[in-house]
Design an enzyme around this catalytic site. Structure first.
Site, PDB file in Angstrom:
ATOM      1  N   HIS A 141      37.705  33.982  31.789  1.00  0.00           N
ATOM      2  CA  HIS A 141      39.119  34.363  31.740  1.00  0.00           C
ATOM      3  C   HIS A 141      39.323  35.755  32.336  1.00  0.00           C
ATOM      4  O   HIS A 141      38.507  36.654  32.148  1.00  0.00           O
ATOM      5  CB  HIS A 141      39.630  34.335  30.297  1.00  0.00           C
ATOM      6  CG  HIS A 141      41.110  34.137  30.216  1.00  0.00           C
ATOM      7  ND1 HIS A 141      42.017  35.145  30.475  1.00  0.00           N
ATOM      8  CD2 HIS A 141      41.849  33.032  29.939  1.00  0.00           C
ATOM      9  CE1 HIS A 141      43.243  34.666  30.344  1.00  0.00           C
ATOM     10  NE2 HIS A 141      43.169  33.390  30.018  1.00  0.00           N
ATOM     11  N   HIS A 142      40.437  35.899  33.069  1.00  0.00           N
ATOM     12  CA  HIS A 142      40.728  37.183  33.716  1.00  0.00           C
ATOM     13  C   HIS A 142      40.982  38.287  32.694  1.00  0.00           C
ATOM     14  O   HIS A 142      40.912  39.474  33.023  1.00  0.00           O
ATOM     15  CB  HIS A 142      41.944  37.038  34.639  1.00  0.00           C
ATOM     16  CG  HIS A 142      41.862  37.896  35.872  1.00  0.00           C
ATOM     17  ND1 HIS A 142      41.339  39.173  35.864  1.00  0.00           N
ATOM     18  CD2 HIS A 142      42.239  37.673  37.157  1.00  0.00           C
ATOM     19  CE1 HIS A 142      41.407  39.685  37.080  1.00  0.00           C
ATOM     20  NE2 HIS A 142      41.934  38.804  37.882  1.00  0.00           N
ATOM     21  N   ALA A 143      41.277  37.934  31.445  1.00  0.00           N
ATOM     22  CA  ALA A 143      41.433  38.947  30.405  1.00  0.00           C
ATOM     23  C   ALA A 143      40.114  39.666  30.143  1.00  0.00           C
ATOM     24  O   ALA A 143      40.105  40.791  29.625  1.00  0.00           O
ATOM     25  CB  ALA A 143      41.933  38.305  29.114  1.00  0.00           C
ATOM     26  N   ASN A 348      39.813  44.932  33.146  1.00  0.00           N
ATOM     27  CA  ASN A 348      40.505  44.951  34.425  1.00  0.00           C
ATOM     28  C   ASN A 348      40.899  46.377  34.789  1.00  0.00           C
ATOM     29  O   ASN A 348      41.550  47.070  33.987  1.00  0.00           O
ATOM     30  CB  ASN A 348      41.750  44.064  34.361  1.00  0.00           C
ATOM     31  CG  ASN A 348      41.407  42.593  34.343  1.00  0.00           C
ATOM     32  OD1 ASN A 348      41.203  41.980  35.379  1.00  0.00           O
ATOM     33  ND2 ASN A 348      41.316  42.012  33.148  1.00  0.00           N
TER      34      ASN A 348
END
Length: 515
Positions: A141-143, A348
Site C-alpha cells: 500500500h502507498h500509505a 512518503n
C-alpha cells in the site's frame, strides 16, 4: 515496531482516497532466472529468506489500527497474529506460461484491494515459466511506502551475490513507557520549552513531546494535543522559510514571463481523462539505459526529459490512432522525491509538478527540445513549493479522516472526473535503481517492471525503474479506458528509435575526408 506510530497526513491520505475502483497500492513485476541445474524449491527458499529479514523492515509486520470514530489518523502497530503464509503465495500461471500471460494476470491482481486487517503487502511467486524464469508480483500500500523507500526495501529483499547474505537477528524490543514516565517526560519537555531561549533554527528538530502510543479515545486526544503543540513550535521555527517560499511563489506568478509557463500547465480534456473501472490493463517493456543517457546528452537534457519524450511520443501515437489527439499539448504529473540520500524510512516523502509534454509537436527532435525547455520551466515554478511541503504534508485535524473518505467516495461515485477538467493527462515517474546485478534466493533478477496507480481522471500511469543497463517501463491503465495497454508498450521501442535517429550525428563526408 513496539510502539504505535501514527501515520502522517500524506501517508494517511492514500488510505482515505482509496475506493474499490481506485486501489492505492504500488508494486512490481520482477522476472528472475534460476541457475542451471537448480533442483530446489524456490518458493519455500524465497519465503524463508524474507521471514529471516522481516525485522529489517518493521513496516512488513505492521497493521493499521484505526482511531475511535475515525477522529484522527490511524496508527501502525505490530501485528501480534502475523503469519507470513498470508502474505507470500505460490501462484499458478496457465499455458503458455510466458510474460504476456503473466502481465495479464498482474493487471487483474493489481485491481484487488489489500486486506486492511493485516499488514498491507503481498508477494505472489509464479514458477514454471519458459527459459527457466520465475515471476514475482509484489504489491504494498502507498500509505507504507513511496518510490524512494521502495528502492530501500529492494536492498532488503535482494542480494548482490547468488549466495544470500547472513543477516543479524533482531534486537530486543523496547519496553513501552509507563504512564508515570509519560507524565515525567511531559513535565521535562514543558520546562525545556519555557526555560531555554527560543532558537528558530533548532525548533523544528529540538522539541519532542511524549506520546502514550495507545488507541483509546483519551490517549488519542492526548497524543493529538502533543502533536499540535509540537507542530506549532516547529512552524514558528520555520516561519522565515515559509515566508520566503510564499514570496518566491508570488513573485513567480506575478512575473509576466511565467504566464506562458502557467498556461502550458493547463491540461486539455482527452479520452484518457475519464472515470476508471475496477479493472486494470498492464504491460512492460525495456530499453537500454546507456543509449537513453547518450540521447539525453546529445539533446542537452537529462534522462527524465528522455523518459517524458518517450511517454509523449507513445501517447501521441495512440491518440492519433484513436482520432483523439487535441491541438493543445498534453501534460504529465511528475512525482519529485523529497527524500534525502540515505533516508530509508518507510513513508512518503514526495511532491509533484505538472509539465507540458509537447504532444502537439510532430517532429521527434523538436518535441524533445520543447520538453527540455518546458521541464526546466516547470521545475523553476515548483521549486519554491519544495520548502513548503514538509510544513503542509503533516497537517492534522480531528475529524478530518472520516470527512476526506466521504468526499473521496462521493467523487468516485458521481463520475465528476468525466466533467471536471483534468489536473494532468498522464502520470510519468522515473525511479532510479541499482546498477549491479541482484539476486533473490539464488535466482538472478533480470527485470523489475513497476506496477503503479491509475486514478479517476488520469487513467494512464507510466513508471520507469532503472536496473543494470536497462530502463524497465511499466504501463498500467484503467481497462475501461485502455483495454490493451500492450498496444502503447509496443510503440515505445519505435519511438525510442525515432528519437535516436533524430539526434544521430550527421554522416561523415567520406569524399571530403579522402581529399
Amino acid at each position: 515496531m513496539s510502539d504505535a506510530k501514527k501515520l502522517s497526513s500524506l501517508d494517511a491520505s492514500f488510505l482515505y482516497l482509496e475506493t474499490p475502483e481506485m486501489p492505492m497500492h504500488v508494486g512490481s513485476m520482477a522476472i528472475f532466472r534460476l541457475p542451471e541445474g537448480y533442483k530446489g524449491d524456490f518458493f519455500e527458499e524465497f519465503k524463508a529468506m524474507i521471514a529471516s529479514r522481516l525485522h529489517i523492515a518493521p513496516i512488513l509486520k505492521a497493521r493499521l489500527q484505526k482511531a475511535p470514530l475515525d477522529i484522527d489518523h490511524p496508527s501502525w502497530v505490530e501485528d501480534d497474529q502475523f503469519d507470513i503464509d498470508r502474505h507470500i503465495f505460490r501462484a499458478s500461471l496457465p499455458e503458455p506460461r510466458d510474460r504476456a500471460t503473466l502481465e495479464r494476470i498482474v493487471g487483474w491482481m493489481h485491481a484487488k484491494l489489500l486486506n486492511r486487517a493485516r499488514p498491507l503487502w503481498e508477494f505472489y511467486v509464479f514458477e514454471g515459466m519458459k527459459d527457466n524464469e520465475i515471476g514475482l508480483y509484489s504489491k504494498m500500500h502507498h500509505a507504507c511506502i513511496d518510490g524512494g523507500a521502495g528502492a530501500a526495501l529492494t536492498s532488503m529483499i535482494y542480494d548482490v551475490t547468488p549466495v544470500p547474505r547472513q543477516v543479524d537477528p533482531p534486537t530486543a524490543k523496547k519496553v513501552p513507557p509507563e504512564p508515570r514516565d509519560i507524565a515525567a517526560n511531559l513535565i521535562d519537555s514543558y520546562q525545556q520549552l519555557w526555560t531555554q531561549p527560543f532558537d528558530a533554527a533548532a525548533a523544528p528538530k529540538g522539541l519532542e513531546l511524549p506520546r502514550s502510543g495507545k488507541s483509546d479515545l483519551g490517549s488519542i486526544l492526548f497524543d493529538n494535543a502533543m502533536f499540535q503543540i509540537e507542530n506549532a513550535v516547529k512552524f514558528a521555527g520555520s516561519v522565515p522559510t515559509v515566508l520566503k517560499s510564499l514570496s518566491d511563489v508570488v513573485a513567480k506568478v506575478a512575473d509576466p514571463r511565467s504566464r506562458e509557463s502557467l498556461a502550458s500547465m493547463v491540461s486539455p480534456p482527452t479520452i484518457l481523462n475519464k472515470a476508471i473501472s475496477s479493472e486494470r490493463s498492464f504491460a512492460g517493456t525495456s530499453i537500454s539505459l546507456s543509449r537513453a543517457k547518450a540521447l539525453a546528452k546529445r539533446a542537452g537534457g537529462k534522462l527524465n526529459d528522455v523518459v517524458l519524450a518517450l511517454a509523449s511520443g507513445v501517447v501521441r501515437r495512440y491518440l492519433i490512432s484513436q482520432g483523439g489527439l487535441p491541438n493543445k499539448s498534453l501534460t504529465a504529473a511528475v512525482p519529485i522525491s523529497l527524500r534525502e540520500e540515505g533516508n530509508a524510512e518507510s513513508n512518503n516523502q514526495v511532491f509533484g509538478m505538472i509539465c507540458a509534454i509537447a504532444t502537439n509537436v510532430e517532429d521527434p527532435k523538436a518535441r524533445l527540445e520543447t520538453i527540455i525547455a518546458q521541464s526546466t520551466k516547470s521545475k523553476e515554478m515548483s521549486h519554491p513549493l519544495r520548502a513548503l511541503m514538509p510544513q503542509v504534508s503533516n497537517v492534522s485535524m480531528l475529524g478530518a479522516p472520516i470527512l476526506v473518505q466521504i468526499l473521496a467516495l462521493l467523487y468516485s461515485r458521481s463520475d465528476l472526473s468525466n466533467v471536471l477538467p483534468p489536473s494532468a493527462n498522464i502520470t510519468v515517474s522515473n525511479v532510479p535503481g541499482p546498477r549491479q546485478t541482484l539476486y533473490a534466493a539464488g535466482a538472478e533478477l533480470l527485470h523489475i517492471f513497476p506496477v503503479s496507480i491509475s486514478t479517476h481522471g488520469i487513467a494512464l500511469n507510466i513508471t520507469v525503474q532503472s536496473y543494470r543497463d536497462q530502463l524497465d517501463f511499466g504501463f498500467i491503465a484503467g481497462a475501461n479506458i485502455i483495454p490493451h495497454v500492450q498496444v502503447l508498450c509496443d510503440m515505445l521501442p519505435l519511438e525510442f528509435d525515432a528519437l535516436e535517429a533524430a539526434f544521430a550525428p550527421p554522416p561523415a563526408d567520406v569524399k571530403g575526408a579522402a581529399e
